[in-house]
Motif scaffolding. Structure first.
Motif, PDB file in Angstrom:
ATOM      1  N   ASP A  35       0.871  -1.143  -0.154  1.00  0.00           N
ATOM      2  CA  ASP A  35      -0.103   0.176   0.234  1.00  0.00           C
ATOM      3  C   ASP A  35       0.807   1.193  -0.065  1.00  0.00           C
ATOM      4  O   ASP A  35       0.584   2.179  -0.620  1.00  0.00           O
ATOM      5  CB  ASP A  35      -0.992  -0.022   1.423  1.00  0.00           C
ATOM      6  N   PHE A  36       2.009   1.179   0.899  1.00  0.00           N
ATOM      7  CA  PHE A  36       2.881   2.456   0.751  1.00  0.00           C
ATOM      8  C   PHE A  36       3.558   2.486  -0.487  1.00  0.00           C
ATOM      9  O   PHE A  36       3.525   3.625  -0.742  1.00  0.00           O
ATOM     10  CB  PHE A  36       4.002   2.246   1.686  1.00  0.00           C
ATOM     11  N   GLU A  37       3.902   1.494  -1.203  1.00  0.00           N
ATOM     12  CA  GLU A  37       4.382   1.690  -2.441  1.00  0.00           C
ATOM     13  C   GLU A  37       3.565   2.115  -3.539  1.00  0.00           C
ATOM     14  O   GLU A  37       3.893   3.066  -4.362  1.00  0.00           O
ATOM     15  CB  GLU A  37       4.731   0.305  -3.192  1.00  0.00           C
ATOM     16  N   ASN A  38       2.174   1.662  -3.413  1.00  0.00           N
ATOM     17  CA  ASN A  38       1.301   2.392  -4.347  1.00  0.00           C
ATOM     18  C   ASN A  38       0.991   3.849  -4.291  1.00  0.00           C
ATOM     19  O   ASN A  38       0.624   4.727  -5.022  1.00  0.00           O
ATOM     20  CB  ASN A  38       0.015   1.611  -4.248  1.00  0.00           C
ATOM     21  N   ASP A  39       0.678   3.951  -3.037  1.00  0.00           N
ATOM     22  CA  ASP A  39       0.612   5.613  -2.604  1.00  0.00           C
ATOM     23  C   ASP A  39       1.845   6.501  -2.999  1.00  0.00           C
ATOM     24  O   ASP A  39       1.468   7.530  -3.391  1.00  0.00           O
ATOM     25  CB  ASP A  39       0.408   5.652  -1.154  1.00  0.00           C
ATOM     26  N   ALA A  42       1.371   6.897  -6.810  1.00  0.00           N
ATOM     27  CA  ALA A  42       0.346   7.664  -7.003  1.00  0.00           C
ATOM     28  C   ALA A  42       0.905   9.084  -6.638  1.00  0.00           C
ATOM     29  O   ALA A  42       0.492  10.326  -7.402  1.00  0.00           O
ATOM     30  CB  ALA A  42      -0.956   7.487  -6.161  1.00  0.00           C
ATOM     31  N   TYR A  43       1.333   9.466  -5.613  1.00  0.00           N
ATOM     32  CA  TYR A  43       2.182  10.774  -5.178  1.00  0.00           C
ATOM     33  C   TYR A  43       2.790  11.302  -6.236  1.00  0.00           C
ATOM     34  O   TYR A  43       2.755  12.787  -6.650  1.00  0.00           O
ATOM     35  CB  TYR A  43       2.881  10.736  -3.701  1.00  0.00           C
ATOM     36  N   VAL A  44       3.931  10.424  -6.751  1.00  0.00           N
ATOM     37  CA  VAL A  44       4.896  11.013  -7.722  1.00  0.00           C
ATOM     38  C   VAL A  44       3.903  11.484  -9.041  1.00  0.00           C
ATOM     39  O   VAL A  44       4.194  12.455  -9.558  1.00  0.00           O
ATOM     40  CB  VAL A  44       5.819   9.928  -8.175  1.00  0.00           C
ATOM     41  N   PHE A  45       3.184  10.389  -9.457  1.00  0.00           N
ATOM     42  CA  PHE A  45       2.214  10.922 -10.658  1.00  0.00           C
ATOM     43  C   PHE A  45       1.372  12.130 -10.581  1.00  0.00           C
ATOM     44  O   PHE A  45       1.308  12.973 -11.310  1.00  0.00           O
ATOM     45  CB  PHE A  45       1.308   9.700 -11.089  1.00  0.00           C
ATOM     46  N   LEU A  49       2.069  15.577 -12.406  1.00  0.00           N
ATOM     47  CA  LEU A  49       0.980  16.054 -13.043  1.00  0.00           C
ATOM     48  C   LEU A  49       0.541  17.609 -12.754  1.00  0.00           C
ATOM     49  O   LEU A  49       0.391  18.477 -13.588  1.00  0.00           O
ATOM     50  CB  LEU A  49      -0.320  15.220 -12.786  1.00  0.00           C
ATOM     51  N   ALA A  50       0.662  17.909 -11.386  1.00  0.00           N
ATOM     52  CA  ALA A  50       0.702  19.144 -10.850  1.00  0.00           C
ATOM     53  C   ALA A  50       1.774  19.956 -11.604  1.00  0.00           C
ATOM     54  O   ALA A  50       1.447  21.288 -12.037  1.00  0.00           O
ATOM     55  CB  ALA A  50       0.588  19.287  -9.474  1.00  0.00           C
ATOM     56  N   GLN A  51       2.787  19.652 -11.534  1.00  0.00           N
ATOM     57  CA  GLN A  51       3.966  20.541 -12.192  1.00  0.00           C
ATOM     58  C   GLN A  51       3.829  20.708 -13.446  1.00  0.00           C
ATOM     59  O   GLN A  51       3.881  21.671 -13.962  1.00  0.00           O
ATOM     60  CB  GLN A  51       5.278  19.661 -11.693  1.00  0.00           C
ATOM     61  N   SER A  52       3.420  19.610 -14.263  1.00  0.00           N
ATOM     62  CA  SER A  52       3.003  19.771 -15.652  1.00  0.00           C
ATOM     63  C   SER A  52       2.093  20.792 -16.106  1.00  0.00           C
ATOM     64  O   SER A  52       2.281  21.634 -16.959  1.00  0.00           O
ATOM     65  CB  SER A  52       2.915  18.559 -16.354  1.00  0.00           C
ATOM     66  N   LYS A  53       1.073  20.652 -15.244  1.00  0.00           N
ATOM     67  CA  LYS A  53      -0.267  21.763 -15.552  1.00  0.00           C
ATOM     68  C   LYS A  53       0.150  23.144 -15.236  1.00  0.00           C
ATOM     69  O   LYS A  53      -0.131  24.294 -15.931  1.00  0.00           O
ATOM     70  CB  LYS A  53      -1.427  21.290 -14.808  1.00  0.00           C
TER      71      LYS A  53
END
Length: 144
Positions: A35-39, A42-45, A49-53
Motif C-alpha cells: 500500500d505504501f508503494e502504491n501511494d 500515486a503521489y509521484v504521478f 501532473l500538477a507541475q506539468s499543468k
C-alpha cells in the motif's frame, strides 16, 4: 505425532499463538508495504501532473501575451504599401523578446509562403536569422 502428545497444553497453545501472531504480522507488513508503494507511485504521478499543468499554464500565458503583442504590432500593417505603421517601427527596437516581425502570404500557385514585409531591431541579416530559427524549430518539432 507421538512427540506432540508429550508436549504440555500450555506450550501447544503458546506455539499456536506465536505462529498466528507471526503470520498476522507478516500479512500486515506485506499489505502495508504494498500500500505504501502504491501511494508513493500515486503521489509521484500527482505531483508530476500538477507541475506539468503549472508549466503548461505558464507557457500558455506567455504565448498568449506574445501573440497579443504581435497582433497589436500587425494591426497597423498596410497591405497596399506593404509597410508597417510608423508606431510599430518606432516601438519594436525597445521590445525585449521580439527580434523582428515579418508578414507572409500564401502563394496561390505553390504550397509555400512568400515574405511580403519585414522589420527588425537591428541591421542583422534577417533572412539568415529567420532561416536559422525555422530550421531550429523544425528540428525540435521532429524530435518531439
Amino acid at each position: 505425532m507421538g512427540n506432540l502428545k508429550n508436549i504440555s497444553l500450555k506450550f501447544k497453545l503458546l506455539f499456536i499463538f506465536v505462529g498466528l501472531s507471526t503470520s498476522v504480522l507478516l500479512s500486515y507488513a506485506y499489505l502495508a508495504l504494498s500500500d505504501f508503494e502504491n501511494d508513493k507511485i500515486a503521489y509521484v504521478f500527482d505531483s508530476t501532473l500538477a507541475q506539468s499543468k503549472s508549466i503548461s499554464n505558464l507557457v500558455r500565458t506567455d504565448l498568449e501575451f506574445y501573440i497579443d503583442k504581435i497582433k497589436f504590432f500587425s494591426r497597423g500593417f498596410d497591405s497596399k504599401t506593404m509597410n508597417f505603421h510608423s508606431y510599430t517601427k518606432s516601438i519594436l527596437p525597445f521590445e525585449k523578446n521580439i527580434e523582428f516581425l515579418a508578414i507572409y502570404t500564401k502563394s496561390e500557385n505553390e504550397p509555400q509562403y512568400i515574405q511580403k514585409s519585414i522589420i527588425s531591431k537591428s541591421n542583422i541579416n534577417i533572412n539568415q536569422k529567420l532561416t536559422s530559427t525555422i530550421n531550429t524549430l523544425t528540428t525540435q518539432a521532429m524530435l518531439h
